[in-house]
Design a protein around this motif. Structure first.
Motif, PDB file in Angstrom:
ATOM      1  N   ALA A 102       1.261  -1.331   0.127  1.00 11.99           N
ATOM      2  CA  ALA A 102       0.257   0.072   0.198  1.00 11.99           C
ATOM      3  C   ALA A 102       1.073   0.988  -0.038  1.00 11.99           C
ATOM      4  O   ALA A 102       0.596   1.736  -0.552  1.00 11.99           O
ATOM      5  N   PRO A 142      -1.603   2.695 -10.738  1.00  9.95           N
ATOM      6  CA  PRO A 142      -2.754   2.350 -10.550  1.00  9.95           C
ATOM      7  C   PRO A 142      -2.448   2.845  -9.148  1.00  9.95           C
ATOM      8  O   PRO A 142      -2.676   3.558  -8.690  1.00  9.95           O
ATOM      9  N   ARG A 143      -1.137   1.598  -8.186  1.00  7.32           N
ATOM     10  CA  ARG A 143      -0.448   1.967  -7.358  1.00  7.32           C
ATOM     11  C   ARG A 143       0.046   3.373  -6.426  1.00  7.32           C
ATOM     12  O   ARG A 143      -0.511   3.956  -5.892  1.00  7.32           O
ATOM     13  N   MET A 168      -0.718   6.435  -8.030  1.00 10.83           N
ATOM     14  CA  MET A 168      -2.067   6.673  -7.604  1.00 10.83           C
ATOM     15  C   MET A 168      -2.778   6.859  -6.875  1.00 10.83           C
ATOM     16  O   MET A 168      -3.554   7.902  -6.057  1.00 10.83           O
ATOM     17  N   ASP A 169      -3.452   5.557  -5.868  1.00 11.48           N
ATOM     18  CA  ASP A 169      -3.903   5.191  -5.542  1.00 11.48           C
ATOM     19  C   ASP A 169      -3.268   5.598  -3.878  1.00 11.48           C
ATOM     20  O   ASP A 169      -3.626   6.154  -3.023  1.00 11.48           O
ATOM     21  N   TRP A 170      -1.959   5.103  -3.968  1.00  9.04           N
ATOM     22  CA  TRP A 170      -0.974   6.053  -2.620  1.00  9.04           C
ATOM     23  C   TRP A 170      -0.931   7.573  -2.598  1.00  9.04           C
ATOM     24  O   TRP A 170      -0.913   7.627  -1.538  1.00  9.04           O
ATOM     25  N   ARG A 226      -3.443   8.972  -3.261  1.00  7.94           N
ATOM     26  CA  ARG A 226      -5.116   9.768  -2.940  1.00  7.94           C
ATOM     27  C   ARG A 226      -5.417   9.236  -1.788  1.00  7.94           C
ATOM     28  O   ARG A 226      -5.854   9.708  -0.992  1.00  7.94           O
ATOM     29  N   ARG A 227      -4.614   8.107  -1.104  1.00  7.11           N
ATOM     30  CA  ARG A 227      -4.314   8.085   0.419  1.00  7.11           C
ATOM     31  C   ARG A 227      -3.564   9.120   1.162  1.00  7.11           C
ATOM     32  O   ARG A 227      -3.732   9.540   2.261  1.00  7.11           O
TER      33      ARG A 227
END
Length: 207
Positions: free
Chosen positions: A151, A186-187, A189-191, A193-194
């Motif tokens: 994550a 995508p990872r 991008m998700d990182w 965002r969080r």
């Protein structure tokens, strides 16, 4: 005591570490880019005239990665360095990528040229942007490959790699080129965002 400019990527990285550890601190503004440059009192703290500089009960430090390791080890709070030796090595590798390649490409090469240049009334340097996009793409791939199933950038838990990267991303993501570069990862991008939703980011990065 933390010395440096609130807009600085590296000052923000130290502030994020302090916020994540829930350590109280005072930021003393020092703008080394304002004429005539670093004031003499700051050169006494940092012989190279850079920012940040840090003082904890008379123990003085400079260099962001070193300051942040000290903060993690000297204060109570959530651990910001992996216990596992290999994940800790990955954390150091990510920080080196950010310092040596990503910072200049993402911030100076893309953000400054695409976002700040028009604000300053000058045309963006398209050649510099193009060169920086090429470097940025390599950086994205390299960071994505360090801990591809995790994550956070260097493992399953937030670490100093994440607080080192976030101030760079906060500027970079304001440039239109960021969408294209990050979209294929995508990872990452998700990182982002969080991380951008964390209280520390709201306070330090003003997100």
């Amino acid at each position: 005591m933390l010395y440096g400019a609130s807009y600085s990527v590296y000052v923000r990285a130290v502030r994020l570490a302090l916020e994540e550890k829930q350590v109280g601190y005072e930021l003393i503004e020092v703008d080394v880019f304002a004429p005539p440059g670093s004031p003499p009192e700051h050169l006494a703290r940092h012989p190279f005239g850079r920012i940040p500089a840090f003082d904890h009960d008379g123990f003085a430090l400079y260099e962001t990665a070193t300051i942040n390791r000290y903060i993690d080890e000297a204060f109570n709070g959530p651990r910001l360095q992996p216990k596992d030796v290999r994940l800790r090595a990955r954390m150091g590798q990510a920080i080196s990528i950010l310092d040596n390649y990503a910072y200049r490409a993402l911030v100076w090469g893309i953000y400054v040229e695409r976002v700040e240049a028009p604000r300053q009334g000058r045309a963006p340097n398209e050649e510099r942007i193009a060169d920086s996009i090429e470097t940025a793409a390599i950086c994205m791939k390299a960071l994505d490959e360090i801990a591809p199933e995790s994550a956070w950038l260097a493992g399953p838990d937030l670490s100093l790699a994440d607080v080192h990267a976030a101030p760079i991303w906060a500027y970079f993501m304001q440039a239109p080129e960021a969408d294209l570069l990050v979209k294929s990862h995508p990872r990452l991008m998700d990182w982002w965002r969080r991380f951008s939703q964390r209280p520390s980011a709201a306070k330090v990065l003003r997100l």
